[in-house]
Write a protein that holds these residues in place. Structure first.
Motif, short mmCIF file in Angstrom:
data_model
loop_
_atom_site.label_atom_id
_atom_site.label_comp_id
_atom_site.label_asym_id
_atom_site.label_seq_id
_atom_site.Cartn_x
_atom_site.Cartn_y
_atom_site.Cartn_z
N THR A 313 51.14 0.53 20.09
CA THR A 313 50.80 1.25 18.86
C THR A 313 50.38 2.68 19.19
O THR A 313 50.75 3.63 18.48
CB THR A 313 49.67 0.52 18.10
OG1 THR A 313 50.05 -0.86 17.99
CG2 THR A 313 49.46 1.10 16.72
N GLY A 393 49.02 -5.53 14.16
CA GLY A 393 48.62 -6.27 15.34
C GLY A 393 48.49 -7.76 15.13
O GLY A 393 48.62 -8.54 16.06
N ASP A 417 51.18 -3.17 5.67
CA ASP A 417 50.94 -4.21 6.68
C ASP A 417 52.20 -4.25 7.53
O ASP A 417 53.22 -4.81 7.15
CB ASP A 417 50.69 -5.54 5.96
CG ASP A 417 50.56 -6.72 6.92
OD1 ASP A 417 50.63 -6.50 8.16
OD2 ASP A 417 50.40 -7.86 6.44
N THR A 418 52.10 -3.63 8.72
CA THR A 418 53.29 -3.40 9.54
C THR A 418 53.44 -4.48 10.59
O THR A 418 52.63 -4.58 11.51
CB THR A 418 53.18 -2.03 10.24
OG1 THR A 418 52.02 -2.04 11.07
CG2 THR A 418 53.06 -0.89 9.23
N PHE A 419 54.49 -5.26 10.50
CA PHE A 419 54.79 -6.24 11.53
C PHE A 419 55.76 -5.64 12.55
O PHE A 419 56.81 -5.12 12.19
CB PHE A 419 55.44 -7.51 10.96
CG PHE A 419 55.99 -8.37 12.06
CD1 PHE A 419 55.16 -9.24 12.76
CD2 PHE A 419 57.31 -8.25 12.47
CE1 PHE A 419 55.65 -9.98 13.83
CE2 PHE A 419 57.81 -8.99 13.55
CZ PHE A 419 56.97 -9.85 14.22
N TRP A 420 55.37 -5.69 13.82
CA TRP A 420 56.27 -5.29 14.90
C TRP A 420 55.70 -5.77 16.21
O TRP A 420 54.73 -6.53 16.22
CB TRP A 420 56.54 -3.78 14.88
CG TRP A 420 55.33 -2.87 15.00
CD1 TRP A 420 54.30 -2.76 14.11
CD2 TRP A 420 55.07 -1.94 16.05
NE1 TRP A 420 53.41 -1.81 14.56
CE2 TRP A 420 53.85 -1.29 15.73
CE3 TRP A 420 55.74 -1.58 17.22
CZ2 TRP A 420 53.30 -0.31 16.57
CZ3 TRP A 420 55.19 -0.59 18.03
CH2 TRP A 420 53.97 0.02 17.70
C1 WT7 Z 1 52.64 -9.73 18.07
C2 WT7 Z 1 53.06 -8.53 18.86
C3 WT7 Z 1 52.71 -4.37 16.84
C4 WT7 Z 1 51.94 -3.58 17.77
C5 WT7 Z 1 50.68 -4.23 18.21
C6 WT7 Z 1 50.85 -5.63 18.75
C7 WT7 Z 1 51.62 -10.07 16.00
C8 WT7 Z 1 51.80 -7.75 15.02
C9 WT7 Z 1 51.58 -8.14 12.91
C10 WT7 Z 1 51.46 -8.16 11.48
C11 WT7 Z 1 51.32 -10.50 11.59
C12 WT7 Z 1 51.54 -9.36 13.59
C13 WT7 Z 1 52.86 -10.93 16.10
C14 WT7 Z 1 53.70 -10.19 17.12
N1 WT7 Z 1 51.67 -9.09 14.91
N2 WT7 Z 1 51.73 -7.17 13.83
N3 WT7 Z 1 51.47 -7.03 10.75
N4 WT7 Z 1 51.34 -9.37 10.88
N5 WT7 Z 1 51.41 -10.54 12.94
O1 WT7 Z 1 51.96 -5.69 19.60
O2 WT7 Z 1 50.91 -6.89 21.52
O3 WT7 Z 1 53.41 -6.76 21.27
O4 WT7 Z 1 52.02 -8.18 19.75
O5 WT7 Z 1 51.53 -9.38 17.25
O6 WT7 Z 1 52.51 -12.19 16.57
O7 WT7 Z 1 54.65 -10.99 17.77
P1 WT7 Z 1 52.08 -6.87 20.61
#
Ligand code: WT7
Length: 656
Positions: A313, A393, A417-420
């Motif tokens: 992030t 996150g 609410d950003t999923f990635w």
């Molecule tokens: C995992 C990725 C995205 C950058 C920070 C984390 C979970 C992430 C969301 C959200 C639900 C989420 C998932 C994903 N996650 N954003 N908005 N709603 N779950 O990155 O350490 O690579 O973790 O975080 O489980 O797979 P990361």
């Protein structure tokens, strides 16, 4: 969303729609249709619009060797040119790029011209030491202007950076240095968090002394606190001395679009953390594009992403995205609870922050703090500068969403609410604030051009309303290119053969039967998400059993936690009789510290429970599902007839 949850919908207000880069659902749908009609052409159009190329590319997607996709491969560019020079050339050199607020509250502003000069001096300093295109540089530093400038400097000379979060232990740092084969480490004398001075350079020394890091020729030390440090002759140098005489200009190294901009380590379900490799062209495009569309960033915004540059992030939404757009952003060194839990709200007030992006864990802990202490309640601060909020996150629970919306956003700011993931490089499923009606707890719809879908174990689509496996059907520009040094693991982890060539995210998800909105239901592998930090259960288990004096066996699972989302729960069999009472507490504390030293404080188990054995199947496999129920305090409903010794279940239910 399950059927019985009343769904509250927040339509974008006229204010949110007006002047938004993507305004209204029809505009969103037009973009989705454009991408559907010609995926490669859609991304090529945006790559020409958002990125300045030295040599324009002629091919958009090269999918001749899946899953090793290439984007814009014959184009050349430089990420730091795109983030700095082009704004200075456009006459924006005097615009503030970074507003740095230190732990103690001191504020330093840096313009684009100044950040460019600083970046060039560091780049020249690195070059003077022989660091060149393709070399890896590990950056182990806390939030700082020089942290951002060091990343930009690596990008400028074509060196691939790998930032290691300042909370990781010497052992974790060593593992990453060894895996990258880094030629240099950039660090600081110390870091400051919550009024305390904590070591950085000393941990680098310790990491290098652990061995396996012969590739490292230089350690560059930024002066943060002025602490006295031993400096190894011929290896260690102060950054300010190295760059004192360096010129403020440095011709960018023009690299191919696929050139690795950075490696970032993240946890998987098995084995050691994996070095996620990102490209330059495709990555930069998506970082810039999502910053513009998801955060609707405009020229006069003050943008604040509270993440650390040690996580993805902080890469996409501090070091690259906002700078690629010539924005003004906050860089914050401290913690949300120092000097008190009003810190974030005071900073929003002081700096007139208009876009604020943070993690659900932070929100939940600040809700608790505000409820316990009127003095740090957000209503005591002027938050009227805010126009947009973001979350990242982990899933944000509807109650926290509503509080965030009402108390921080004053009921008027949309929440994206950003999923990635680390692997995806930027937002995948997210609302666009001027277009998407919001539903608390749902990350809503795919970003235009991202073909997210939910499938079963054989890769077939499941109908809306039915949960399944989250995949992305087509490649996208900012996707992970490989796992550094392990292409087979890359294929196995993300492109399992049974999924028809789709990217496997590792999360479960469900789409609403009526709206098609996505809700992430959590990881489907042995990866935990603690306070938005990703941890592999195996990694923690390995750390525990590496305490060979005490530990015979260990199993780690997650259990739900009100504040941190998930908490780490470890079940341990000792090499001595099972301890109880005070002795159990003492050993649990010892093991917690051990894990803290092995991996870092974020990996310390919240619960440690001791048993004479672990519940296993006849073939010797640990029954993790059973352990998850025990950790939650649930009644055991699974079949336990295969257990050798059912009495251990009672032992393991006892907390210390
Ligand atoms: C995992 C990725 C995205 C950058 C920070 C984390 C979970 C992430 C969301 C959200 C639900 C989420 C998932 C994903 N996650 N954003 N908005 N709603 N779950 O990155 O350490 O690579 O973790 O975080 O489980 O797979 P990361």
């Amino acid at each position: 969303m399950s059927e019985d949850t009343p769904t509250k919908v927040y339509e974008p207000s006229a204010a949110a729609r007006e002047g938004a880069h993507v305004s209204g659902m029809a505009a969103y749908e037009r973009l989705v249709a454009e991408a559907d009609a010609d995926h490669a052409a859609y991304w090529a159009r945006l790559a020409r619009e958002f990125v300045t190329w030295k040599k324009p590319f002629t091919q958009s997607l090269d999918d001749s060797n899946p899953p090793f996709f290439k984007w814009f491969a014959d184009g050349t560019l430089n990420a730091s040119y795109n983030c700095l020079d082009r704004h200075v050339e456009a006459g924006k050199g005097g615009k503030t790029a970074l507003i740095f607020e230190a732990d103690g509250g001191e504020v330093t502003r840096v313009t684009y011209s100044e950040l460019l000069a600083r970046t060039c001096r560091i780049a020249n300093g690195l070059k003077s030491l022989g660091v060149k295109k393709g070399d890896r540089v590990v950056i182990y530093i806390s939030m700082s202007i020089d942290g951002v400038a060091a990343m930009q400097a690596c990008a400028r000379i074509g060196a691939t950076h790998s930032v290691v979060f300042g909370g990781f232990s010497a052992q974790s740092l060593r593992d990453r240095i060894e895996d990258t084969g880094a030629v240099a480490v950039i660090t600081a004398d110390q870091q400051v968090r919550g009024g305390k001075q904590l070591p950085l350079k000393a941990i680098v020394d310790e990491a290098l002394a652990l061995g396996g890091c012969d590739s490292v020729k230089n350690v560059l030390v930024v002066r943060r606190t002025g602490a006295e440090l031993p400096m190894a002759a011929g290896r260690d140098r102060w950054m300010h001395e190295l760059i004192a005489q360096q010129p403020e200009t440095c011709e960018p190294e023009w690299v191919e679009a696929e050139h690795p901009l950075f490696l970032l380590y993240t946890s998987g379900s098995t084995g050691k953390p994996k070095g996620v490799q990102h490209s330059t062209g495709g990555y930069l495009l998506h970082a810039a594009l999502t910053t513009k569309w998801t955060f609707d960033l405009k020229d006069d915004d003050i943008f604040w992403c509270t993440a650390d540059i040690g996580w993805v992030t902080g890469h996409s939404y501090i070091a690259y995205g906002p700078l690629a757009l010539g924005g003004t952003e906050i860089v914050f060194e401290g913690v949300p609870t120092y000097p008190d839990a009003g810190r974030f709200w005071k900073m929003i007030q002081d700096h007139k922050v208009s876009i604020f992006y943070t993690a659900p864990t932070a929100i939940r802990s600040l809700i608790k703090a505000a409820e316990g202490n009127e003095a740090v309640h957000p209503k005591r601060y002027d938050l009227s500068s805010l126009r947009l909020l973001g979350s990242v996150g982990e899933p944000i629970n509807p109650a926290a969403w509503e509080w965030y919306h009402a108390n921080i956003g004053g009921g008027r700011c949309p929440i994206v609410d950003t999923f990635w993931q680390t692997e995806t490089g930027g937002h995948m499923i997210t609302p666009l604030p001027g277009a998407t009606p919001l539903v608390p707890g749902s990350c809503t719809l795919p970003f235009p051009g991202i073909t997210a879908a939910i499938v079963d174990e054989t890769g077939n689509d499941v109908p809306n309303g039915q949960g399944g496996i989250l995949v992305v059907k087509k490649p996208w520009p900012s996707m992970i290119r490989t796992i550094w040094g392990d292409p087979e693991r890359f294929k196995k982890s993300y492109y399992p053969p049974e999924l028809k060539g789709y990217y496997l995210a590792g999360d479960g998800a469900i789409r609403d039967a009526k709206t098609g909105y996505f809700t992430i239901t959590g990881r489907i592998d042995d990866v935990l998400n603690v306070s938005g930090h990703r941890m592999g259960t195996m990694e923690i288990e390995s750390a525990l059993v590496s305490c060979t004096e005490l530990v015979a066996e260990a199993a780690v699972v997650g259990r739900p936690d009100d504040t941190t989302g998930e908490a780490i729960c470890a079940f341990v069999v000792l090499k001595r009789p099972r301890p109880t009472g005070e002795e159990a507490k003492k050993i649990a504390a010892e093991l917690r510290n051990w894990v803290g030293r092995e991996i870092g404080p974020i990996a310390k188990p919240k619960d440690i429970r001791f048993g004479d054995n672990l519940p296993k199947t006849r073939s010797g496999k640990i029954m993790r599902r059973l352990l998850r129920s025990i950790a939650k305090g649930e009644a055991i409903t699974q079949d336990t007839s295969t257990l050798e010794n059912p009495a251990i279940l009672e032992q393991l239910a006892e907390t210390n």
